[in-house]
Design a protein around this motif. Structure first.
Motif, mmCIF file in Angstrom:
data_model
loop_
_atom_site.group_PDB
_atom_site.id
_atom_site.type_symbol
_atom_site.label_atom_id
_atom_site.label_comp_id
_atom_site.label_asym_id
_atom_site.label_seq_id
_atom_site.Cartn_x
_atom_site.Cartn_y
_atom_site.Cartn_z
ATOM 1 N N GLU A 1 -23.190 15.327 -29.280
ATOM 2 C CA GLU A 1 -23.423 16.592 -28.602
ATOM 3 C C GLU A 1 -24.243 16.395 -27.332
ATOM 4 O OE1 GLU A 1 -24.660 19.455 -31.439
ATOM 5 O OE2 GLU A 1 -24.659 21.092 -29.991
ATOM 6 N N ASN B 1 -14.403 22.887 -42.507
ATOM 7 C CA ASN B 1 -15.812 23.036 -42.170
ATOM 8 C C ASN B 1 -15.993 23.899 -40.919
ATOM 9 O OD1 ASN B 1 -18.384 22.707 -42.964
ATOM 10 N ND2 ASN B 1 -18.645 20.645 -42.166
ATOM 11 N N VAL C 1 -10.748 20.385 -29.645
ATOM 12 C CA VAL C 1 -10.202 19.063 -29.306
ATOM 13 C C VAL C 1 -9.322 18.549 -30.458
ATOM 14 C CG1 VAL C 1 -10.795 16.661 -28.839
ATOM 15 C CG2 VAL C 1 -12.165 18.493 -27.822
ATOM 16 N N HIS D 1 -16.216 23.383 -29.955
ATOM 17 C CA HIS D 1 -15.609 22.476 -28.988
ATOM 18 C C HIS D 1 -14.791 21.394 -29.695
ATOM 19 C CE1 HIS D 1 -15.223 19.689 -25.615
ATOM 20 N NE2 HIS D 1 -15.641 18.756 -26.441
ATOM 21 N N LEU D 2 -15.407 20.782 -30.702
ATOM 22 C CA LEU D 2 -14.721 19.699 -31.421
ATOM 23 C C LEU D 2 -13.465 20.211 -32.117
ATOM 24 C CD1 LEU D 2 -17.749 17.880 -33.091
ATOM 25 C CD2 LEU D 2 -16.329 17.000 -31.240
ATOM 26 N N TYR E 1 -31.576 10.103 -37.510
ATOM 27 C CA TYR E 1 -32.116 11.290 -36.890
ATOM 28 C C TYR E 1 -32.981 11.987 -37.926
ATOM 29 C CZ TYR E 1 -31.475 16.009 -34.795
ATOM 30 O OH TYR E 1 -31.643 17.253 -34.253
ATOM 31 N N ARG F 1 -26.790 11.470 -29.798
ATOM 32 C CA ARG F 1 -25.743 12.084 -30.611
ATOM 33 C C ARG F 1 -24.632 12.625 -29.722
ATOM 34 N NH1 ARG F 1 -28.142 16.360 -33.189
ATOM 35 N NH2 ARG F 1 -29.746 16.292 -31.589
ATOM 36 N N PHE G 1 -13.867 14.929 -37.765
ATOM 37 C CA PHE G 1 -14.775 14.313 -36.830
ATOM 38 C C PHE G 1 -16.037 13.915 -37.575
ATOM 39 C CE2 PHE G 1 -18.326 14.140 -33.933
ATOM 40 C CZ PHE G 1 -17.820 13.324 -32.937
ATOM 41 N N ASP H 1 -29.576 26.068 -45.610
ATOM 42 C CA ASP H 1 -29.523 26.342 -44.183
ATOM 43 C C ASP H 1 -28.162 26.846 -43.716
ATOM 44 O OD1 ASP H 1 -30.539 26.140 -41.454
ATOM 45 O OD2 ASP H 1 -29.123 24.486 -41.261
ATOM 46 N N ARG H 2 -27.169 26.019 -43.953
ATOM 47 C CA ARG H 2 -25.811 26.306 -43.533
ATOM 48 C C ARG H 2 -25.284 27.567 -44.211
ATOM 49 N NH1 ARG H 2 -20.725 22.894 -44.627
ATOM 50 N NH2 ARG H 2 -21.562 22.704 -46.716
ATOM 51 N N GLU I 1 -21.721 25.772 -31.253
ATOM 52 C CA GLU I 1 -20.974 25.591 -30.010
ATOM 53 C C GLU I 1 -20.251 24.235 -29.993
ATOM 54 O OE1 GLU I 1 -23.547 25.371 -26.699
ATOM 55 O OE2 GLU I 1 -21.917 25.544 -25.240
ATOM 56 N N HIS I 2 -20.986 23.201 -30.395
ATOM 57 C CA HIS I 2 -20.385 21.874 -30.410
ATOM 58 C C HIS I 2 -19.236 21.820 -31.415
ATOM 59 C CE1 HIS I 2 -20.110 17.621 -29.885
ATOM 60 N NE2 HIS I 2 -20.490 17.332 -31.107
ATOM 61 N N ARG J 1 -26.951 31.044 -43.225
ATOM 62 C CA ARG J 1 -26.431 31.534 -41.959
ATOM 63 C C ARG J 1 -25.095 32.241 -42.139
ATOM 64 N NH1 ARG J 1 -28.655 29.381 -37.109
ATOM 65 N NH2 ARG J 1 -29.924 27.687 -37.867
ATOM 66 N N VAL K 1 -20.822 27.215 -38.313
ATOM 67 C CA VAL K 1 -22.242 27.527 -38.182
ATOM 68 C C VAL K 1 -23.009 26.288 -37.717
ATOM 69 C CG1 VAL K 1 -22.280 29.368 -39.883
ATOM 70 C CG2 VAL K 1 -22.655 27.011 -40.616
ATOM 71 N N THR K 2 -24.187 26.552 -37.247
ATOM 72 C CA THR K 2 -25.054 25.469 -36.795
ATOM 73 C C THR K 2 -25.733 24.823 -37.995
ATOM 74 O OG1 THR K 2 -25.495 26.634 -34.753
ATOM 75 C CG2 THR K 2 -27.123 24.992 -35.420
ATOM 76 N N ASP K 3 -25.812 23.524 -37.996
ATOM 77 C CA ASP K 3 -26.714 22.863 -38.934
ATOM 78 C C ASP K 3 -27.302 21.654 -38.226
ATOM 79 O OD1 ASP K 3 -24.882 20.820 -39.015
ATOM 80 O OD2 ASP K 3 -24.154 21.256 -41.022
ATOM 81 N N ILE K 4 -27.976 20.784 -38.986
ATOM 82 C CA ILE K 4 -28.652 19.680 -38.314
ATOM 83 C C ILE K 4 -27.680 18.713 -37.657
ATOM 84 C CG2 ILE K 4 -30.733 19.750 -39.736
ATOM 85 C CD1 ILE K 4 -29.488 17.265 -41.194
ATOM 86 N N HIS K 5 -26.449 18.691 -38.104
ATOM 87 C CA HIS K 5 -25.513 17.708 -37.564
ATOM 88 C C HIS K 5 -24.865 18.149 -36.269
ATOM 89 C CE1 HIS K 5 -26.143 15.470 -41.157
ATOM 90 N NE2 HIS K 5 -25.706 16.452 -41.917
ATOM 91 N N ALA K 6 -24.686 19.443 -36.104
ATOM 92 C CA ALA K 6 -24.051 19.920 -34.879
ATOM 93 C C ALA K 6 -24.297 21.414 -34.727
ATOM 94 C CB ALA K 6 -22.550 19.646 -34.926
ATOM 95 N N SER K 7 -24.319 21.856 -33.491
ATOM 96 C CA SER K 7 -24.482 23.288 -33.253
ATOM 97 C C SER K 7 -23.135 23.980 -33.417
ATOM 98 C CB SER K 7 -25.005 23.519 -31.842
ATOM 99 O OG SER K 7 -23.985 23.183 -30.914
ATOM 100 N N GLU L 1 -13.923 13.256 -24.872
ATOM 101 C CA GLU L 1 -13.760 14.650 -25.306
ATOM 102 C C GLU L 1 -14.679 15.031 -26.460
ATOM 103 O OE1 GLU L 1 -9.438 16.479 -24.513
ATOM 104 O OE2 GLU L 1 -9.466 14.846 -25.954
ATOM 105 N N PRO M 1 -34.584 15.457 -38.140
ATOM 106 C CA PRO M 1 -34.892 16.801 -37.656
ATOM 107 C C PRO M 1 -35.831 17.537 -38.609
ATOM 108 C CG PRO M 1 -32.737 16.779 -38.691
ATOM 109 C CD PRO M 1 -33.261 15.377 -38.776
#
Lengths: 159, 75, 150, 777, 289
Positions: D757, E219, E274, E270-271, D679, D755, E186, C124-125, E266-267, C128, E258-264, D636, D681
């Motif tokens: 997010e 990452n 921070v 953001h992280l 979770y 979560r 994180f 997946d990762r 965008e998130h 992409r 990139v997006t995966d199941i743990h976080a998008s 944050e 998914p």
């Protein structure tokens, strides 16, 4: 596939085995030597059920090839009891109810023993960090932490 | 008085309870009976159920209970 | 999982369209493509090899054109399977070509891929991220190719 | 608080520091699980699984697999199991909808399609690749709200709109009560699934011998269920099937249905007449076992301005996955516990279990209640905030009390929720002002102590026990209960020792073997302490009575005052004595010998059984609890850390002290995981994290202190006043975490796991609303 | 299922390199290999020969010299690094990073060389080491070469190692005076793989202004991502929290997660912003002393 010779010592007992080199350490311990106290819960180095001591260090035997342990001293849960007496950590686990289903217990105890061998006086946080690589689905860990702490304090030493 | 399930003839004191029983059982005969009643009124068993499921209140049960009440005389 | 992106190519839109439909040319541009074979007007079989670190994947599959509005829009659907059974993927591709002036054409694409088997978890990762790279290389190759043609 | 003299009796064994009777076996690695079973001539099985979420099976060709060196046999649905269906709701054949080896169609990714037995696991796995299956892929649907649409594909024939089961609960005049309400609030929630993640994955060894007997080693929660179900699907007599499950590496509600391991190993063994072992990998255990039921929850609640609860209506769609399993029970119980622990003048629940092309949903610790509490307890907190009321006092005034009757459903005998409120209030007060990044969330709940419903349609008593006494005074206790780690063996041994008046080390407990133990419904719904406990108590009392009859022969313990010797003699701590004159007595083992002689050598055999009667529809007793959790949240990053917790818990009379603490702490870790970590998914029907790298669970470093305030009540129906402990505690934590976030930021979390997010998105949304609100003004 | 292979155990570095030369693309090096075995078990990696170098003592060392800096042999385990006194004293950030790298069992067995050669962009050591300007020495039977660790990391699970080459040594220069270095990832579980991570190293001049700075994100792309715009922004500037916030903003723009199941995606951006802000601030405060 051609089998290869592996020599190693498990709980003080030397073994010479011919194995397929892709055999994992946990498979040699369980299937070839027959010490089924060591369990296997994930095969992704996540859960720690397969923890044994290799030359005194805690390692996860599901992600080590047995061939990599060539010549090593391996200690499993069966090797903790000395002359029919439970090790202090084992007594502490019983006394604190630090297990339920028992499936993670062998790995947990081996991790705890290795932790105490390296750091005889751990803080509570050091204990938690020390067993962080072991998943226990039953107890919620706090009783395990108490058992390790009590062992470190000498409560279960043989008189 | 008591009300009978038009399909399996079990009895309850309350017609709403019969409606609940019919929805809850939901097997072929129960479904078919409701579908038959709804033919000219434009509803089916499943329509009633989805409506009950997605809107507040108890409308579908009441609708079905009324039909069950009316049907009692012919049972 | 949906992978979207767009890139621009400097070429006449007709030419670009034709190149995209010339399977030999397309195979030469698409990184890892070993073979693209035309079965009939709307069906193509392809073998594509990709490598991510130590993992090598060789996917074999069939794509079917489901909608073609030359030279601006195409849709296709397909399935592919790794030859060593590591996994499968299904895809739906939408591609739009648009002239944006200056002799440039913007190609935008959206690929809806679903993966199964081992690849799904591992892939997946990486897929992409890899898609960006593949896109870059594809654009470069396509540009080269078009130079040769025009 | 209801107390009787019994509750204050000084016990010699109950609620003392008793070690787990399986302790030595478990800390030394001696305990052998199914995972460790090795039989002579044993083969290893592997299961070929569906790669498609929904597909017709056109053809299976396994000839190449059979030719592969080392492969001994292959079984398929078409040739070997012929579409036999199984399900645990035996009374309702409609709901027995699962063919473990399908004849015609697969309905989720990971569903077994065929199974191979070979000399080694490795060979079996390689052979799977050689089985060719032609599928016709069908359109699939994954979410209940999509599956009920007209255009959705039909997953099971005859189940229109994929509605599998519906359940309705109603009491009072709900609509009238809503009309009276001065404040009504409605919310939609999406509550997630959760995997049991027993540390021992599903495993089975089946040994079918040419004399037509089948022995199965299988880690499960109810050997009797498995025996009966396996006999049913294999067309055998129950008595010819023996199920042994000595040690179970965790279950949590996930191991009392038939699974692919047990079914395929048995079918292979029956065909090949050799023992066959199947162990699921962790990945298989994730994708092809079952899970906690994900739900869409609509809740409408009407209250008076003073916080009096009037009416509640809930509509629930559960993602049932491909098959029924125990899902229908979870559907009912979530509706029932959604009303807990409060009194509603009118309550209505409509639950719809919807088939989807995902792995089946079933029972998991809490059995529908964690989902219910996540929605209920958060909404109640929001209502209190909306009305400016104290959330604890508002809860208190609407709570159950001893003697309350949930209309048409249940009568509450013991109930200590009121004292729970006191304990948590005290705890919060003692905390004082918290640092700015922390907040406390609370959640109340109640839970059942064993189920009354007999969906399994057993002719036996729900629980049974037998006690025999050896000539040296040692005691053999036979129960059909199952210890899956929760410590029930120890609890039952304690009850036996206490009742008989002997020491723990005198008890030898026999369980987990259908050849030697009485049938019992097993370990689910927190039933064993009360139900099997009652049976054990009765059996021990029976044995004791038989013993004491012979005490009469012993002149020096008979009172000269003419007391009724049978009833006024007692045994405590191996001392048989006159209750009025405890110093007069005889050693228990001496009495045993006297009794044996007196009975012409017949052993003393005590029998006990229990089935609840006239206890409503759900359960003979209910436990209550209130939990407070102190949570730290990084504004944050959205990172959550649990700092502290207190659970005030009414479980009646505690029996097994160490076990109780362990259960409460363990439940907390599982419930906290449900709140913010665990979770599941899916993408196109495929679970995206079927491994312990990506499926995150609480570890030692995430676990906060878990103090427990035990509220002592006496449950008249339970043995020595005991009731449920340990399962109910999986219910409150997710809501408590949500409530802490609400108090910290004022945002409402309507989906779990919560979560980071989601928290940040909610905060962002809130800021934007504030901004646009200002502009509008 | 793991595919069959022949296990080779060279007794010396020289023998190892000869074996590599001999088997070239039919072999794979294992040096700990806990991550490698996961991939092998999935059937994703097939190899004829597995060459185990973990036990080669020649590569198991930690050397420190104020002038030459730190040298860590490739087969040194994570736990050896985190317990090394010289590293504790001179590179506390490495100890902190290693300590949270994974569970103790994994740190006991896993090696620094194996970790870097695996090329996982969520691996912790690479980001920190790049922030510390580390070099990496690789070699084959013909000889060795040294390159920056930054150049060594190429892509998802891909490094600059060529066929027949192995990692020999990691070299970290001695930090200049008034240098602070920090790293944080994180995650929701202590010592779990990071959803994202940030490393910062700040060196101040006599006047307390930023002389040199590096920000490296983990990452956050196919390999550790160095945020050069932030480095340019901060150079020559004084301590300023607004500046750190600005740096965070830049970092979240310049990374490529990139997006995966743990976080998008965008998130993650953001992280990363921070974490960049926080790590810079902490590193700066450390540098001030």
């Amino acid at each position: 596939m051609e089998k290869q010779l592996l020599t190693l010592t498990v709980n003080g007992q030397p073994y010479e085995l011919y194995i397929n080199p892709k055999t994992l350490l946990v498979e040699v311990i369980r299937d070839h030597i027959g010490l089924t106290g060591t369990k296997r819960g994930c095969s992704t180095v996540s859960c720690g059920s397969c923890t044994v001591m290799l030359n005194g260090m805690a390692v996860k035997s599901c992600s080590i090839l047995a061939m990599q342990a060539e010549g090593a001293q391996v200690t499993t849960i069966e090797g903790l009891e000395q002359t029919g007496e439970l090790a202090p950590i084992q007594k502490a686990f019983i006394d604190h109810g630090a297990f339920q289903c028992g499936f993670c217990t062998s790995g947990m105890i081996m991790t705890a023993q290795a932790l105490l061998d390296e750091n005889p006086n751990p803080t509570e946080w050091e204990i938690r960090e020390g067993i962080e690589g072991n998943i226990c689905r039953c107890t919620g860990y706090n009783s395990i932490v108490r058992a390790i702490d009590a062992t470190a304090k000498g409560n279960y030493k043989e008189v | 008085m008591s009300y009978k399930c038009p399909v399996c003839k079990k009895e309850w004191k309350d017609s709403l309870q019969v409606a609940r029983h019919m929805f809850g059982t939901g097997d072929k005969p129960h479904k078919e009976w409701v579908d038959e009643q709804g033919k000219d009124k434009g509803f089916t068993f499943i329509d009633l159920m989805i409506e009950q499921a997605t809107t507040p209140g108890n409308k579908s049960y009441v609708t079905l209970a009324e039909i069950i009440e009316k049907a009692q005389s012919s049972l | 999982m949906i992978i979207e992106g767009k890139f621009t190519v400097k070429a006449p839109i007709k030419k670009l369209w034709d190149t995209l439909f010339d399977m030999e040319a397309l195979a030469a541009c698409l990184p890892g493509a070993e073979k693209i074979e035309k079965i009939d007007d709307t069906t193509y079989d392809a073998t594509i090899k990709q490598k991510v670190g130590v993992v090598k994947v060789k996917m074999k599959g069939r794509q079917v054109l489901t909608k073609v509005d030359a030279p601006t829009h195409l849709e296709m659907e397909g399935e592919a399977e790794d030859i060593t059974k590591l996994g499968r993927l299904k895809d739906k591709v939408t591609m739009d070509l648009k002239e944006i002036g200056g002799g440039e054409v913007e190609i935008s694409y959206a690929v809806d891929v679903s993966m199964g088997g081992k690849l799904a978890m591992f892939g997946d990762r990486i897929l992409r991220a890899k898609s960006k790279e593949v896109e870059k290389e594809f654009t470069k190759n396509l540009q080269e190719k078009l130079k040769g043609i025009t | 608080m209801t107390t009787t003299s019994l509750a204050t009796t000084k016990f010699t064994v109950i609620n003392t520091h008793v070690h787990n009777i399986d302790g030595v076996a478990k800390v030394t690695g001696r305990a052998t699980y199914t995972f460790d079973v090795k039989l002579p001539n044993m083969l290893y099985g592997k299961i070929l699984r569906s790669p498609h979420p929904h597909a017709k099976i056109l053809k299976i060709d396994y000839s190449k697999a059979l030719e592969f060196p080392g492969v001994v046999g292959v079984v398929t649905g078409k040739e070997d199991t012929l579409g036999v269906k199984q399900g645990i709701w035996r009374r309702y054949q409609d709901l027995c909808d699962e063919q473990i080896l399908p004849l015609d169609k697969v309905r989720y990714i990971g569903e077994p399609v065929a199974a191979v037995a070979a000399l080694t696991e490795d060979i079996a796995e390689q052979a799977l690749d050689l089985i060719e299956v032609d599928y016709e892929v069908l359109p699939a649907v994954y979410e209940p709200m999509d599956a009920i649409k007209k255009e959705a594909p039909e997953i099971h024939e005859g189940f229109e709109r994929n509605i599998n089961v519906t359940r309705h609960i109603e009491w009072g005049d709900v609509d009238e009560a809503f009309e009276e309400a001065e404040y009504i609030r409605e919310d939609w929630f999406k509550v997630g699934g959760q995997h049991h993640v027993s540390m021992e994955t599903r495993a089975a060894v089946s040994d079918y011998t040419p004399d037509g007997k089948l022995t199965i080693y299988h880690s499960n929660q109810s050997p009797y269920y498995l025996q009966a179900l396996m006999a049913g699907v294999l067309g055998m007599r129950e008595g010819d099937v023996r199920v042994i499950s000595h040690y179970v590496g965790g279950a949590f509600g996930g191991k009392f249905e038939l699974d692919g391991a047990i079914f395929c190993s048995a079918v292979l063994s029956k065909k090949l007449k050799r023992p066959v072992k199947i162990i699921y990998t962790r990945e298989e255990d994730f994708i092809a076992s079952k899970r906690r039921t994900p739900m869409f929850y609509y809740v409408r609640t009407g209250v008076k301005k003073d916080g009096t609860f009037l009416a509640r209506e809930a509509k629930v769609f559960t993602n049932g996955g491909a098959y029924t399993g125990m899902g229908a029970t979870a559907l009912y119980l979530t509706g029932f516990f959604h009303s807990f622990p409060y009194r509603w003048r009118g309550y209505r629940y409509d639950g719809y279990r919807v088939y989807t092309n995902t792995l089946p949903s079933t029972s998991m610790r809490g059995f529908g209640a964690p989902q219910a509490m996540f929605t209920s307890e958060q909404q109640i907190e929001w209502i209190a905030a909306d009305l400016g009321l104290d959330p604890i006092e508002m809860r208190r005034k609407n709570s159950h009390y001893p003697g309350y009757e949930v209309p048409g459903q249940a009568r509450i005998e013991s109930c200590g929720i009121d004292q729970c409120y006191d304990e948590i209030q005290k705890w919060i007060k003692e905390k004082g002002k918290l640092p700015e990044n922390r907040a406390i969330g609370i959640s109340a709940c109640g839970f059942m102590t064993g189920g009354i419903f007999n969906w399994f349609d057993t002719p036996y008593a729900f629980s049974a026990a037998m006690v025999t006494i050896n000539q040296d005074g040692t005691v053999e206790l036979y129960v059909g209960a199952q210890d899956m780690g929760q410590g029930s063996n120890t609890t039952l041994a304690i009850i036996c020792a206490e009742t008989l008046g002997v020491k723990m080390e005198d008890i030898k407990l026999h369980a987990s073997d259908t050849d030697h133990c009485p049938p019992d419904l097993g370990a689910w719904g927190s039933r064993q302490t009360l139900m099997t406990g009652n049976a054990v108590k009765m059996a021990a009392e029976d044995a004791k009575k038989q013993l004491l009859e012979f005490a009469y022969a012993h002149a020096h313990i008979v009172s000269k005052t003419g007391l009724n010797i049978v009833y006024d003699l007692d045994i405590k701590d191996r001392w048989v004595h006159n209750v009025a004159r405890p110093e007069r007595g005889v050693d228990y083992s001496e009495l045993v010998k006297i009794a044996l002689r007196g009975k012409e050598g017949q052993k003393i055999v005590g029998r006990g059984f229990y089935t609840p009667h006239r206890k409503g529809m759900i359960s003979p007793a209910y436990s209550y609890m209130l939990q407070g959790v102190e949570v730290e949240i990084d504004e944050e990053t959205g990172k959550i850390r649990l700092i502290d917790s207190l659970t005030a818990h009414d479980c009646g009379q505690p029996i097994n002290h160490l076990g109780l603490i362990g259960q409460l702490e363990g439940a907390f870790s599982m419930a906290a995981g449900y709140g913010y970590l665990e979770y599941m998914p899916f993408e196109d029907g495929q679970l995206m994290n079927p491994n312990l790298v990506d499926y995150k669970m609480i570890r030692a470093t995430e676990m906060p202190p878990t103090a427990v305030a035990e509220i002592d009540t006496y449950e008249p129906e339970g043995p020595y006043g005991a009731k449920e402990a340990g399962e109910g505690l999986t219910n409150p934590t997710a809501a408590a975490i949500g409530n802490a976030i609400f108090h910290r930021f004022g945002v409402q979390m309507k989906e779990n796991p919560i979560r980071p997010e989601m928290i940040l998105n909610a905060l962002k949304e809130k800021k934007e609303q504030k901004k646009s609100g200002k502009k509008n003004k | 299922m793991i595919h069959d292979f022949t296990y080779l155990k060279p007794s010396s570095l020289k023998e190892a390199l000869t074996m590599l030369e001999e088997h070239k693309d039919d072999c794979k090096v294992i040096c700990g290999g806990q991550s490698l075995l996961i991939i092998m078990r999935q059937g994703l990696l097939v190899t004829d020969y597995l060459i185990d170098i973990k036990h080669i003592k020649e590569l198991d060392y930690i050397q420190f010299d104020a002038k030459a800096g730190l040298k860590i042999g490739a087969t040194t385990t994570h736990h050896t690094i985190e317990t090394s006194d010289v590293i504790k004293k001179n590179y506390p950030v490495l100890v902190a990073m290693e300590n949270k790298l994974a569970s103790i069992q994994v740190r006991n067995w896993g090696t620094i060389g194996g970790n870097l050669a695996h090329g996982d962009p969520s691996g912790d050591p690479a980001s920190v080491l790049i922030a510390l300007k580390a070099n990496i020495k690789v070699g084959n039977a013909k000889g060795g070469r040294t390159l920056t660790l930054e150049d060594f990391c190429v892509d998802f699970f891909e490094t600059a190692l060529e066929e027949g080459e192995i990692v020999l040594e990691v070299q970290v220069p001695t930090p200049e005076a008034k240098t602070g270095a920090t790293y944080q990832k994180f995650n929701l579980l202590e010592s779990d793989q990071g959803m994202v991570a940030a490393a910062a190293a700040v060196t101040l001049n006599g006047g307390g202004k930023c002389k040199d700075v590096r920000v490296v994100l983990g990452n956050a792309g196919p390999k550790p991502v160095r945020i050069k715009r932030v480095e340019e922004l901060l150079r020559g500037k004084g301590y300023d929290e607004k500046l750190f916030a600005e740096a965070g903003k830049i970092a979240s723009e310049d990374c490529e997660p990139v997006t995966d199941i743990h976080a998008s995606e965008e998130h993650r951006r953001h992280l990363l912003g921070v974490l960049t802000k926080r790590m810079l601030k902490q590193a700066w405060e450390q540098a001030k002393g």
